[in-house]
Design a protein around this motif. Structure first.
Motif, PDB file in Angstrom:
ATOM      1  N   GLY A 158       0.827  -1.202   0.000  1.00  0.00           N
ATOM      2  CA  GLY A 158       0.000   0.000   0.000  1.00  0.00           C
ATOM      3  C   GLY A 158       0.863   1.254   0.000  1.00  0.00           C
ATOM      4  N   ARG A 159       0.225   2.398   0.258  1.00  0.00           N
ATOM      5  CA  ARG A 159       0.939   3.667   0.318  1.00  0.00           C
ATOM      6  C   ARG A 159       0.486   4.468   1.535  1.00  0.00           C
ATOM      7  N   ILE A 160       1.320   5.410   1.959  1.00  0.00           N
ATOM      8  CA  ILE A 160       0.999   6.263   3.097  1.00  0.00           C
ATOM      9  C   ILE A 160       1.240   7.715   2.695  1.00  0.00           C
ATOM     10  N   ALA A 161       0.431   8.622   3.238  1.00  0.00           N
ATOM     11  CA  ALA A 161       0.598  10.045   2.940  1.00  0.00           C
ATOM     12  C   ALA A 161       1.675  10.637   3.841  1.00  0.00           C
ATOM     13  N   ALA A 162       2.694  11.222   3.221  1.00  0.00           N
ATOM     14  CA  ALA A 162       3.690  12.006   3.959  1.00  0.00           C
ATOM     15  C   ALA A 162       3.332  13.475   3.755  1.00  0.00           C
ATOM     16  N   THR A 163       3.325  14.246   4.838  1.00  0.00           N
ATOM     17  CA  THR A 163       2.806  15.611   4.760  1.00  0.00           C
ATOM     18  C   THR A 163       3.854  16.658   5.133  1.00  0.00           C
ATOM     19  N   GLU A 164       3.618  17.861   4.638  1.00  0.00           N
ATOM     20  CA  GLU A 164       4.310  19.056   5.115  1.00  0.00           C
ATOM     21  C   GLU A 164       3.211  20.004   5.589  1.00  0.00           C
TER      22      GLU A 164
END
Length: 348
Positions: A275-281
């Protein structure tokens, strides 16, 4: 093979996008990676499948050289966002598969500060990132959080409508550009006469839309929108640069008066490969940040985010570093998505 059968097979394989092109294999995007589906259709079958999604007016517009955007509901009740276009004289379509249920901010593993932003009574929230980075899902989660917690009037202006909200505590009206309204800007101007508390603008594409969105935020509404930028500082510059030179100082002043925050995100493959994960700024509209906007010092935003942890701020690199250290993503993936690789090296 019908479009419905293709969509159902794509969902079975946990696909995010389907690419259909005359003369080519069907391509699925799974966990961010383009993969051949093993399904091949003749040119005629491909054209028939794509045209089956269009009404007569849309077919005429496609023949005249227009691209067609619309939403499609499959037999399992799920919605898809579709773009039909021509390339090298042949017809093609890209189908983005949407979830029928709107995930919560917690399920998306997004920072708690997004919840705080969504609960503010007024101001401007921007969710930015490249195409396919989950902006629409993040915005939908924020809107649904408001819907669950507060009795407010929410108007969404989208092209096309993606997630369909159930009425909970809030009254929600969803308007589709091209069907329910002529443009984002005209719908925004009308919205101010429709007694809204919250306005979701699908995308701030041009000066007219940006100006209307800022005015809506100034007049006491909570406005949420998206931009295709890859960092908080770049977002400020993009908004200002989209405006005529004589209006840029005014836009900076407006922005510095209404900005609640900027959330920049990208979807990164998990180290486990499932799967994928959201990396945020995260940039929060503190007095210091708003002053930087007012004085056209967007290049100093990185320093402000690094020193603003107490307000929920962080840079993309600090988030990537955290995910690498936890073993959630690989260092290789982190470098691939970083917007400053030398800085990430220092973090790691």
């Amino acid at each position: 093979m019908t479009i419905d059968q293709i969509v159902l097979e794509a969902r079975r394989q946990n696909c995010s996008d389907v690419h259909i092109t005359e003369g080519m294999d069907l391509i699925f995007r799974i966990h961010g990676v383009m993969q051949r589906s093993g399904i091949f259709m003749s040119d005629q079958e491909t054209e028939d499948a794509i045209f089956s999604m269009l009404d007569e007016n849309q077919r005429d517009r496609l023949r005249q050289g227009h691209d067609i955007d619309f939403s499609l509901t499959s037999s399992d009740g799920n919605r898809q966002r579709v773009n039909v276009f021509r390339q090298q004289g042949k017809v093609a379509a890209t189908i983005r598969l949407l979830n029928n249920t709107i995930p919560t901010l917690e399920q998306l593993k997004l920072p708690p500060v997004l919840r705080e932003m969504a609960e503010k009574p007024r101001g401007l929230i921007l969710v930015t990132g490249p195409t396919g980075s989950g902006k629409s899902t993040t915005l939908a989660a924020m809107v649904d959080h408001i819907n669950e917690k507060e009795a407010r009037h929410i108007i969404t202006i989208e092209d096309p409508v993606e997630y369909v909200y159930e009425t909970k505590k809030s009254l929600i009206h969803q308007r589709e550009v091209g069907h329910d309204t002529v443009s984002f800007a005209s719908a925004l101007r009308s919205a101010l006469r429709e007694d809204p508390d919250v306005i979701l603008v699908g995308e701030m594409r041009d000066y007219e839309t940006i100006s209307a969105a800022l005015t809506a935020a100034e007049t006491g509404h909570l406005v949420l929108s998206t931009l295709h930028t890859t960092g908080a500082a770049q977002t400020m510059d993009r908004i200002v640069d989209a405006c005529p030179s004589e209006a840029q100082n005014q836009v900076r002043t407006q922005l510095s008066g209404v900005l609640n925050g900027v959330v920049t995100q990208c979807l990164i493959p998990l180290a486990a490969g499932n799967g994928r994960i959201a990396a945020t700024e995260i940039l929060v509209g503190t007095d210091a940040v708003l002053n930087l906007i007012r004085e056209a010092k967007a290049h100093q935003m990185g320093t402000a985010m690094q020193s603003g942890a107490a307000f929920g701020m962080h840079t993309l690199n600090s988030e990537l570093c955290r995910l690498v250290r936890e073993g959630t993503i690989t260092a290789q993936a982190a470098f691939q998505f970083s917007n400053d690789r030398k800085d990430l090296e220092q973090y790691l």
